[in-house]
Design a protein around this motif. Structure first.
Motif, PDB file in Angstrom:
ATOM      1  N   ARG A   6       0.916  -1.089   0.425  1.00 51.35           N
ATOM      2  CA  ARG A   6       0.379  -0.215  -0.013  1.00 51.35           C
ATOM      3  C   ARG A   6       0.874   0.822  -0.344  1.00 51.35           C
ATOM      4  N   VAL A   7       0.212   2.385  -0.848  1.00 50.05           N
ATOM      5  CA  VAL A   7       1.461   3.402  -0.964  1.00 50.05           C
ATOM      6  C   VAL A   7       0.051   4.747  -0.362  1.00 50.05           C
ATOM      7  N   HIS A   8      -0.187   5.856   0.313  1.00 50.68           N
ATOM      8  CA  HIS A   8      -1.093   6.636   0.571  1.00 50.68           C
ATOM      9  C   HIS A   8      -0.010   7.569   0.762  1.00 50.68           C
ATOM     10  N   LEU A   9      -0.793   9.342   0.816  1.00 53.48           N
ATOM     11  CA  LEU A   9       0.139  10.331   1.482  1.00 53.48           C
ATOM     12  C   LEU A   9      -0.798  10.689   1.935  1.00 53.48           C
ATOM     13  N   PRO A  10      -0.433  10.957   4.030  1.00 58.39           N
ATOM     14  CA  PRO A  10      -1.326  11.599   4.089  1.00 58.39           C
ATOM     15  C   PRO A  10      -1.850  13.094   4.428  1.00 58.39           C
ATOM     16  N   SER A  11      -1.481  13.564   3.532  1.00 57.89           N
ATOM     17  CA  SER A  11      -1.928  15.116   3.269  1.00 57.89           C
ATOM     18  C   SER A  11      -2.569  14.988   1.754  1.00 57.89           C
ATOM     19  N   ASP A  12      -3.684  15.861   1.636  1.00 57.00           N
ATOM     20  CA  ASP A  12      -5.132  15.407   0.618  1.00 57.00           C
ATOM     21  C   ASP A  12      -4.410  16.408  -0.493  1.00 57.00           C
ATOM     22  N   ILE A  13      -3.490  17.692   0.149  1.00 58.35           N
ATOM     23  CA  ILE A  13      -2.793  18.888  -1.001  1.00 58.35           C
ATOM     24  C   ILE A  13      -1.541  19.400  -0.102  1.00 58.35           C
ATOM     25  N   ILE A  56       4.007  17.053 -13.536  1.00 60.96           N
ATOM     26  CA  ILE A  56       3.303  16.851 -14.299  1.00 60.96           C
ATOM     27  C   ILE A  56       3.308  18.445 -14.721  1.00 60.96           C
ATOM     28  N   GLN A  57       3.679  18.166 -16.285  1.00 60.30           N
ATOM     29  CA  GLN A  57       4.023  20.426 -16.660  1.00 60.30           C
ATOM     30  C   GLN A  57       2.329  20.143 -17.781  1.00 60.30           C
ATOM     31  N   SER A  58       1.683  20.528 -18.030  1.00 51.84           N
ATOM     32  CA  SER A  58       0.438  21.407 -18.837  1.00 51.84           C
ATOM     33  C   SER A  58       1.212  21.594 -19.889  1.00 51.84           C
ATOM     34  N   ASP A  59       0.536  22.573 -20.806  1.00 49.98           N
ATOM     35  CA  ASP A  59       0.767  23.403 -21.792  1.00 49.98           C
ATOM     36  C   ASP A  59       0.343  24.480 -21.506  1.00 49.98           C
ATOM     37  N   ARG A  60      -0.824  24.355 -20.589  1.00 43.62           N
ATOM     38  CA  ARG A  60      -1.347  25.793 -19.973  1.00 43.62           C
ATOM     39  C   ARG A  60      -1.021  26.234 -18.140  1.00 43.62           C
ATOM     40  N   ASN A  61      -0.674  26.953 -18.117  1.00 44.42           N
ATOM     41  CA  ASN A  61      -0.602  27.562 -17.050  1.00 44.42           C
ATOM     42  C   ASN A  61      -1.887  27.434 -15.882  1.00 44.42           C
ATOM     43  N   VAL A  62      -1.085  27.107 -14.659  1.00 41.64           N
ATOM     44  CA  VAL A  62      -2.195  27.201 -13.843  1.00 41.64           C
ATOM     45  C   VAL A  62      -2.530  28.335 -12.833  1.00 41.64           C
ATOM     46  N   ALA A  63      -3.172  29.100 -12.445  1.00 35.66           N
ATOM     47  CA  ALA A  63      -2.269  30.273 -11.812  1.00 35.66           C
ATOM     48  C   ALA A  63      -3.303  29.702 -10.398  1.00 35.66           C
ATOM     49  N   ILE A  64      -3.128  30.218  -8.746  1.00 40.47           N
ATOM     50  CA  ILE A  64      -3.786  29.583  -7.740  1.00 40.47           C
ATOM     51  C   ILE A  64      -4.029  30.662  -7.512  1.00 40.47           C
ATOM     52  N   ILE A 185       3.944  25.020  -8.728  1.00 41.92           N
ATOM     53  CA  ILE A 185       2.660  26.107  -8.136  1.00 41.92           C
ATOM     54  C   ILE A 185       1.878  25.240  -9.416  1.00 41.92           C
ATOM     55  N   GLY A 186       0.473  24.992  -9.249  1.00 41.41           N
ATOM     56  CA  GLY A 186      -0.159  25.059  -9.788  1.00 41.41           C
ATOM     57  C   GLY A 186      -0.440  23.091 -10.380  1.00 41.41           C
ATOM     58  N   HIS A 187       0.954  22.601 -10.522  1.00 40.48           N
ATOM     59  CA  HIS A 187       0.944  21.155 -11.041  1.00 40.48           C
ATOM     60  C   HIS A 187       0.642  20.199 -10.070  1.00 40.48           C
ATOM     61  N   VAL A 188       0.649  18.513 -11.038  1.00 40.97           N
ATOM     62  CA  VAL A 188       0.275  17.827  -9.889  1.00 40.97           C
ATOM     63  C   VAL A 188       1.784  16.637  -9.731  1.00 40.97           C
ATOM     64  N   LEU A 211      -1.036   9.694  -7.655  1.00 43.18           N
ATOM     65  CA  LEU A 211      -1.342  11.614  -7.646  1.00 43.18           C
ATOM     66  C   LEU A 211      -1.490  12.528  -6.992  1.00 43.18           C
ATOM     67  N   THR A 212      -0.727  13.342  -6.559  1.00 47.18           N
ATOM     68  CA  THR A 212      -1.699  14.257  -5.539  1.00 47.18           C
ATOM     69  C   THR A 212      -2.195  15.106  -6.663  1.00 47.18           C
ATOM     70  N   SER A 213      -2.716  15.980  -5.379  1.00 47.00           N
ATOM     71  CA  SER A 213      -3.475  17.291  -6.522  1.00 47.00           C
ATOM     72  C   SER A 213      -1.958  18.699  -7.128  1.00 47.00           C
ATOM     73  N   ARG A 214      -3.170  19.835  -7.097  1.00 52.11           N
ATOM     74  CA  ARG A 214      -2.339  20.865  -7.735  1.00 52.11           C
ATOM     75  C   ARG A 214      -1.917  21.297  -6.296  1.00 52.11           C
ATOM     76  N   VAL A 215       0.027  21.577  -6.505  1.00 52.81           N
ATOM     77  CA  VAL A 215       0.708  22.062  -5.614  1.00 52.81           C
ATOM     78  C   VAL A 215      -0.190  23.341  -5.186  1.00 52.81           C
ATOM     79  N   ILE A 216      -0.002  24.058  -4.313  1.00 54.91           N
ATOM     80  CA  ILE A 216      -0.431  25.531  -4.397  1.00 54.91           C
ATOM     81  C   ILE A 216       0.174  25.951  -3.028  1.00 54.91           C
ATOM     82  N   PRO A 217       0.809  27.394  -3.122  1.00 49.22           N
ATOM     83  CA  PRO A 217       2.061  28.349  -2.121  1.00 49.22           C
ATOM     84  C   PRO A 217       0.967  27.896  -1.335  1.00 49.22           C
TER      85      PRO A 217
END
Length: 600
Positions: A6-13, A56-64, A185-188, A211-217
């Motif tokens: 089993r593998v999991h992360l204790p924090s969701d974000i 994981i970096q997409s062509d579209r940047n995501v702002a937080i 920031i903004g990336h998975v 896979l994590t959710s997107r990294v936040i500042p």
């Protein structure tokens, strides 16, 4: 063979600056289970674990959103762009978010404008139309084309491992743990864990991924300033070292940081779980504490393991020496025994450690019952008095001069008491007895040396309570209602509830000193009856003052105080902890000057 179950992360974000440590459950070849690491340097039955982290970096940047970091931004403040304010602070998730935050957000503009003016440019050129309202532009497709990086260097050279469907995967780490950076920031993020043959170095079996959710500042609260209490209109500012430049002054911080053992989702359900997690809170608390640059730091609710493994080594990097006194009983949490206590740190370039006293109120209770009660009553009395609270008293010697030419070469000593009196509200007699016991101990120290004193901590006592009256007034009114319940007789006679230390609450200086814009704002945040802050503890269930910094007024004088927060300053939640503030208490800080003997 070694296998991953089993593998999991204790924090969701994932949050910038907060270490990610996945939980990895293994089955050994002998069919037993473990969560211990199996590195290539110590393989097990010819196998070890290999880890990799990818961005994981997409062509579209995501702002937080800068206010709600778990939300994607939809608009950007044009004033921030023009003023070259850090781009991450310019994003908002909705027009309402931008409008609600404007009063605090405009401070960024004002400070940038001041910097521009100091460089000889006109404020109106950039900020004239932002004085009364904000101006913002929508982000195309709810995204920004502005780079979200801050120029930081990745821990590993960026290596493209895959590109598919507009996504590029960069390898960013090769250890089990990974600390997200501003580049994330903004990336998975993707975590991989696989068993590897120690001889061939080839993977064996299934590759486990998360896979994590997107990294936040990491959210950052508006900075708190030092307010001079000598009548100056301008706010005080920390210098490049975080201290006022005068060598004769020193600053003291007192802060209940909220032990992780008590920071449960049940109690603080209004705080996002990621903001309540210890990996996040410890980094946020450290940033805050270090940012105040206090010469002496008194912390309460510091877990013993957190002191040893985090605060002591981290604050050592910033020039602090630490001393610790843990409570006298452990709290069973989950599968571990957890205990908290009081930690006092001081700057090694400003002070020398002379002596340490440890106060255990349980020992004082045992001594009192042995001398005052018959054997048949001792057990009942001790059950009431044993609350495991402690105090840490430290005597320091200043390395800076305070006495001037009249006292050349005289040692400047300072006594600092740090305590947490967390007795249940139904046991007001025990709480008052503990405070009285501490003060009597301090009186003995004062009698043995001519020494200024500071008494800091969380007393769990509101202004006007019996413990507060004893501290601030040196006595308790015999008719005080809290003296009515004294089943053990520990407060009798009431005439003994006195002390001779000339203690004064530092924050009452806001009410006594001078005039000025900064002081008037702070006075509105004081209780007019007691001249204490309206609150130092702010949760959904309670708002009030429990924390204090007391000083001996015949030997010390207050130069400045850290500004108090108001409920609006806590944003709309008016409850702590929050993503910005990681304790349910607020920090108190006072700057003092030792008074020359001629003035005593």
């Amino acid at each position: 063979m070694l296998s991953v179950l089993r593998v999991h992360l204790p924090s969701d974000i994932p949050i910038v600056g907060c270490e990610l440590t996945p939980y990895v459950l293994l089955r050994r070849p002998d069919k037993t289970f473990t969560t211990d690491d199996v590195p290539d340097s110590a393989p097990l039955d010819g196998h070890f674990l290999r880890y990799k982290w990818y961005r994981i970096q997409s062509d579209r940047n995501v702002a937080i959103c800068s206010i709600h970091p778990s939300e994607q931004a939809t608009l950007q403040c044009l004033g921030c762009v023009k003023a070259k304010i850090p781009v991450a602070k310019s994003y908002h998730c909705s027009p309402k978010c931008f409008s609600d935050a404007w009063q605090h957000h405009r401070v960024l503009h004002d400070r940038a404008a001041s910097a521009v003016n100091e460089n000889g440019n006109e404020e109106e050129e950039l900020f004239g139309r932002f004085n009364s309202s904000g101006s913002a532009a929508s982000l195309s497709g709810s995204a920004s084309t502005t780079s979200l990086t801050n120029g930081s260097t990745p821990l590993y050279p960026a290596a493209v491992t895959q590109r598919s469907g507009g996504e590029t995967w960069f390898e960013v780490g090769r250890y089990k743990t990974y600390t997200p950076t501003a580049d994330d920031i903004g990336h998975v993020l993707k975590f991989e864990c696989v068993v590897v043959d120690a001889e061939t170095k080839l993977p064996v079996g299934h590759v486990n991924t998360i896979l994590t959710s997107r990294v936040i500042p990491a959210p950052s609260p508006s900075p708190r300033h030092l307010i001079p209490v000598n009548g100056a209109d301008a706010m005080g500012h920390l210098d490049s070292d975080g201290r006022v430049s005068s060598s004769g002054t020193f600053s003291v911080l007192s802060y209940n940081i909220l032990s992780d053992a008590y920071a449960t989702n049940d109690v603080y359900s209004y705080c996002p779980s990621w903001a309540l997690s210890w990996p996040y809170r410890r980094q946020n608390l450290l940033r805050e504490i270090v940012g105040y640059r206090a010469d002496i730091v008194c912390l309460q609710e510091v877990q013993s393991d957190h002191y040893e493994e985090f605060f002591a080594p981290e604050l050592d990097k910033h020039g602090y020496v630490g001393l610790y006194k843990r409570k006298t009983n452990e709290v069973y949490i989950g599968n571990t025994n957890t205990i908290d206590g009081c930690a006092t740190f001081f700057r090694r370039d400003r002070f020398l450690h002379v002596k340490k006293y440890e106060v255990e109120f349980n020992k004082a209770a045992q001594s009192w019952t042995d001398s005052q009660l018959p054997s048949a009553q001792k057990k009942t009395a001790l059950n009431r008095l044993f609350k495991d609270n402690v105090a840490l008293i430290v005597v320091l010697e200043a390395k800076f001069g305070n006495q001037g030419v009249d006292n050349p070469g005289k040692r400047q000593l300072l006594c600092v008491a740090n305590t947490h009196v967390n007795v249940h509200q139904d046991l007001k007699d025990v709480k008052l007895w503990q405070v009285h016991t501490l003060l009597k101990g301090l009186e003995k120290i004062a009698a043995s040396a001519d020494i200024p004193m500071l008494v800091c901590g969380d007393f769990n006592s509101v202004p006007g309570s019996a413990p507060h009256s004893l501290l601030a007034m040196g006595k308790v009114d015999p008719l005080h209602p809290e003296l009515a319940a004294d089943p053990l007789g520990i407060l009798r006679p009431n005439s003994k509830l006195v002390h001779q230390l000339p203690l004064v609450s530092a924050y009452s200086s806001f009410a006594r000193m001078g005039v000025g814009l900064g002081l008037e704002q702070q006075r509105r945040r004081l209780d007019p009856t007691t001249n204490e802050p309206l609150f130092t503890n702010c949760t959904r269930d309670f708002i009030g003052t429990l924390d204090y910094i007391f000083y001996t007024a015949d030997s010390l004088t207050v130069e400045s105080l850290l500004e108090l927060l108001d409920e609006e300053g806590l944003r709309k939640d008016t409850a702590l902890p929050s993503p910005e503030w990681s304790s349910d208490h607020i920090a108190l800080l006072a700057e003092f000057r030792c008074m020359p003997r001629a003035r005593r």
